[in-house]
Design a protein around this motif. Structure first.
Motif, PDB file in Angstrom:
ATOM      1  N   LYS A  30       0.876  -1.143   0.093  1.00 57.82           N
ATOM      2  CA  LYS A  30      -0.009  -0.053   0.005  1.00 57.82           C
ATOM      3  C   LYS A  30       0.819   1.377   0.121  1.00 57.82           C
ATOM      4  O   LYS A  30       1.524   1.533   0.883  1.00 57.82           O
ATOM      5  CB  LYS A  30      -0.987   0.019   1.345  1.00 57.82           C
ATOM      6  N   ARG A  31       1.017   1.837  -1.073  1.00 56.54           N
ATOM      7  CA  ARG A  31       1.986   2.790  -1.321  1.00 56.54           C
ATOM      8  C   ARG A  31       3.353   2.344  -0.805  1.00 56.54           C
ATOM      9  O   ARG A  31       4.064   1.370  -1.348  1.00 56.54           O
ATOM     10  CB  ARG A  31       1.609   4.279  -0.609  1.00 56.54           C
ATOM     11  N   SER A  32       3.957   2.997   0.366  1.00 54.88           N
ATOM     12  CA  SER A  32       5.250   2.702   0.835  1.00 54.88           C
ATOM     13  C   SER A  32       5.195   1.511   1.964  1.00 54.88           C
ATOM     14  O   SER A  32       6.066   1.400   2.479  1.00 54.88           O
ATOM     15  CB  SER A  32       5.926   3.742   1.421  1.00 54.88           C
ATOM     16  N   ARG A  33       3.922   1.223   2.206  1.00 55.37           N
ATOM     17  CA  ARG A  33       3.775   0.393   3.308  1.00 55.37           C
ATOM     18  C   ARG A  33       2.910  -0.863   2.929  1.00 55.37           C
ATOM     19  O   ARG A  33       2.740  -1.154   1.856  1.00 55.37           O
ATOM     20  CB  ARG A  33       2.766   1.135   4.432  1.00 55.37           C
ATOM     21  N   PHE A  34       2.462  -1.671   4.062  1.00 54.63           N
ATOM     22  CA  PHE A  34       1.958  -2.891   3.547  1.00 54.63           C
ATOM     23  C   PHE A  34       0.475  -2.803   4.271  1.00 54.63           C
ATOM     24  O   PHE A  34       0.291  -2.221   5.485  1.00 54.63           O
ATOM     25  CB  PHE A  34       2.726  -4.063   3.913  1.00 54.63           C
ATOM     26  N   ALA A  35      -0.538  -3.612   3.686  1.00 60.16           N
ATOM     27  CA  ALA A  35      -1.810  -4.162   4.587  1.00 60.16           C
ATOM     28  C   ALA A  35      -2.324  -5.178   4.035  1.00 60.16           C
ATOM     29  O   ALA A  35      -2.194  -5.817   3.073  1.00 60.16           O
ATOM     30  CB  ALA A  35      -2.757  -2.673   4.122  1.00 60.16           C
ATOM     31  N   PHE A  36      -3.136  -6.053   5.207  1.00 60.42           N
ATOM     32  CA  PHE A  36      -3.815  -6.998   4.908  1.00 60.42           C
ATOM     33  C   PHE A  36      -4.981  -6.677   4.065  1.00 60.42           C
ATOM     34  O   PHE A  36      -5.759  -5.758   4.476  1.00 60.42           O
ATOM     35  CB  PHE A  36      -4.056  -7.601   6.168  1.00 60.42           C
ATOM     36  N   THR A  52       2.393  -4.720   8.871  1.00 59.08           N
ATOM     37  CA  THR A  52       1.278  -3.925   7.967  1.00 59.08           C
ATOM     38  C   THR A  52       0.840  -2.848   8.894  1.00 59.08           C
ATOM     39  O   THR A  52       1.280  -2.595  10.175  1.00 59.08           O
ATOM     40  CB  THR A  52       0.206  -5.026   7.939  1.00 59.08           C
ATOM     41  N   ILE A  53       0.215  -1.902   8.135  1.00 55.83           N
ATOM     42  CA  ILE A  53      -0.407  -0.668   9.124  1.00 55.83           C
ATOM     43  C   ILE A  53      -0.972  -0.953  10.115  1.00 55.83           C
ATOM     44  O   ILE A  53      -0.967  -0.508  11.426  1.00 55.83           O
ATOM     45  CB  ILE A  53      -0.906   0.374   8.321  1.00 55.83           C
TER      46      ILE A  53
END
Ligand code: SF4
Ligand code: SF4
Ligand code: SF4
Ligand code: SF4
Ligand code: SF4
Lengths: 342, 250
Positions: A30-36, A52-53
């Motif tokens: 997710k952009r520069s990060r991660f998400a489930f 993840t965030i």
């Protein structure tokens, strides 16, 4: 249960087969990060994510969850659990799920959490990239992760899948698995041990020593006032935490005055009005009015209050709060180490 | 039972919040009209009223002493007064002029001396009359307004958040602006908008005003240390919608 091996080349077909059989959730960029998120294709799955965030808790305990809807004719439960697979959960998040499983089922069995939980097959995975603020190796080190159905570890040339339950065992039918060799099982174990050695932060003391000294610091007003001086009461340290489980329930009416819904939202003890209670007749009282008291409360919750009930601290060292706090004051490892050193 | 009477009044503002009221889409708007009687609404009808009203939505700042009598007459006639939009709730963007003296020449040039342009500090309407509730935002969040109306019709207190935008931003799992080398005011801004701005990749400007107790010194520190602002820029950053509150806090 069993240990199996699947070649890297066959892994995408395994994930595709799972996706075709039902909803699969896993870490995606997710952009520069991660998400489930729910996976559409195997390529989206990023098992090399750091953290993840939001924690996977959101699948069982959504940030906003309708509990009932109502109209003039009556009430209806809003709950519609579906069978799903949750793929790629790091062990610290499995430990956190063990905590919320207990907290949402002891005494009052919370159907709105448990129904989602019971319809989820959890596949844990090894930590390929360690996040910048993680300290999962040194917190509650003797607490084993329980609530997963299988554990996936990336090794040379493929993955070892160790099943823990019948549900986990059933996953083998979806891919070109073969029994893992002793060498592959040993390699997977070594990979998981190595991840523990790469944490950038650590608690310098054991669970019990920390619990005692943090609790003893309760009365030190100057300490908590200083620690919380830059706090925004923004609740990010609660919102992103895999072990926070507080919620607020609100009823909303539609303009027709007869229909509406009852919804629960994630709440957080750092926000200003969290501890505001009705005293009746329009009066109210906030029993944690000062930000220092709220900041202290979270630390107490994470380091001591729940230890007995949970069998370890209510913090799993994911580092989400540390990274998410814009003022960078929330990091439990730093705060606890500072208290221990004083 | 007769339907509750609702009226809109505007003071110093762009009337954008009134326009927002017409943006529900046909079905939702007509459904609302089944339950309330709109008796005055300049943006959408020409009728006016001097009758008692149940809910008065008052838009715009109090920026001319001459407006006080009109505000007082609205207060006398209305059972409930709602400060409608940020101009009305905090002075909003109009309050940007409060620390300047040359704005009339700057904006109106040769026409600057017309008497109707005389104004005082732009203040929230609560500086002139008692306000029961506020619908925050520049513009208001129309769904929140609907909730406020629905709850008032139901005889229930509207629930208006006193937590920062970060709560809603994180609930929807937006990547923080500070993680993308940007800045943001979400930590001091009042939630209730569902945090659309960071979700679209732009900073929150605190257009719904501050939470009850914003940590402004910490905001300046974070803007300097994490977003690389100068001290002056950090101190001025939240002025756009919060000039009156910043002045009160300083
Ligand atoms: S400690 Fe940090 S994340 Fe937590 S409420 Fe305070 S400012 Fe927000
Ligand atoms: S307190 Fe912070 S580090 Fe500990 S589990 Fe919660 S978010 Fe993770
Ligand atoms: S730390 Fe605070 S928000 Fe989190 S579970 Fe405990 S009391 Fe609730
Ligand atoms: S982007 Fe802004 S509102 Fe969202 S968490 Fe970061 S500081 Fe808060
Ligand atoms: S995110 Fe901030 S600027 Fe955007 S609508 Fe909400 S309060 Fe206004």
């Amino acid at each position: 249960m069993t240990a199996s091996f699947i070649r890297s080349d066959d892994f995408a077909a395994f994930v595709t087969a799972l996706i075709e059989a039902g909803p699969v959730y896993g870490p995606v960029a997710k952009r520069s990060r991660f998400a489930f998120e729910r996976l559409e294709t195997p390529e989206e799955l990023r098992l090399d994510y750091d953290v993840t965030i939001l924690p996977p808790k959101k699948l069982f305990f959504p940030p906003a969850q309708d509990l009932v809807t109502f109209d003039g004719a009556g009430f209806r439960a809003a709950l519609e659990p579906t069978e799903k697979v949750l793929l790629g959960v790091h062990f610290y998040d499995v430990k956190a799920i063990d905590q919320t499983d207990l907290l949402f089922s002891e005494r009052n069995y919370d159907i709105n959490y448990m129904a989602h939980r019971e319809t989820t097959t959890i596949v844990a995975s090894n930590i390929q990239t360690v996040s910048k603020r993680a300290f999962f190796a040194s917190v509650g080190a003797d607490v084993e992760p329980q609530g997963h159905d299988a554990f996936l570890t990336a090794i040379n040339g493929g993955y070892v899948l160790e099943t823990r339950t019948e549900r986990g065992e059933a996953l083998l039918a979806f891919g070109a698995f073969q029994p893992a060799t002793e060498a592959q099982i040993a390699e997977a174990a070594a990979v998981n041990v190595a991840a523990l050695e790469r944490c950038p932060e650590e608690l310098e003391h054991g669970t019990e020593a920390i619990a005692d000294k943090v609790r003893a610091a309760f009365q030190d007003e100057e300490l908590w006032t200083t620690l919380a001086a830059d706090c925004f009461s923004c609740g990010t340290c609660n919102t992103v935490c895999p072990t926070c489980y507080c919620f607020d329930v609100q009823d909303t009416w539609n303009v027709d005055q007869t229909s509406g819904q009852r919804t629960r939202f994630w709440d957080g003890c750092l926000t200003e009005d969290f501890a505001k209670c009705s005293l009746g007749e329009g009066a109210c009282e906030n029993f944690r009015e000062e930000r220092a008291a709220r900041f202290r409360h979270r630390l107490m919750r994470k380091a001591t209050y729940l230890n007995e009930k949970l069998g370890g601290p209510a913090c799993v060292g994911c580092g989400r709060c540390s990274a998410g706090c814009t003022a960078d004051i929330a990091d439990p490892a730093r705060v606890i180490n500072q208290i221990m050193a004083s | 039972m007769s339907k509750p009477k609702v009226a809109f009044f505007d003071f110093t503002c762009c009337e954008g919040c009134q326009i927002e009221f017409t943006n529900y889409g046909d079905a939702a708007f007509l459904e609302l009209l089944n339950h309330v009687d709109v008796v005055e609404f300049r943006e959408a009808m020409s009728e006016k009223t001097t009758e008692p009203i149940d809910i008065a939505f008052v838009e715009g700042s109090f920026s001319r002493e001459a407006d006080r009598a009109r505000l007082e007459s609205i207060r006398e006639r209305a059972a409930i007064v709602i400060a409608y939009g940020q101009c009305s709730a905090s002075g909003g963007i109009n309050a940007l002029k409060n620390h300047q003296s040359d704005y009339k020449q700057f904006v109106y040039g040769a026409d600057a001396e017309q008497p109707q342009l005389d104004s005082q500090k732009a203040q929230p309407i609560s500086a002139a009359i008692k306000v029961d509730y506020s619908a925050y935002g520049c513009p208001v969040n129309k769904y929140e307004v609907l909730q406020i109306v629905a709850h008032l019709l139901h005889g229930k207190e509207p629930v208006i958040p006193n937590y920062p935008v970060c709560v809603e931003c994180k609930r929807r799992e937006t990547v923080c602006r500070y993680d993308e080398a940007d800045h943001c005011l979400g930590m001091v801004a009042r939630a209730g908008c569902a945090a659309p701005c960071p979700a679209y990749g732009v900073p929150c400007e605190a257009c719904r005003g501050f939470v009850d107790h914003p940590n402004v010194p910490a905001l300046e520190k974070v803007l300097v240390e994490r977003a690389g602002f100068s001290q002056k820029r950090a101190a001025d950053k939240a002025l756009m919608f919060n000039a009156n509150d910043l002045e009160a806090l300083s």
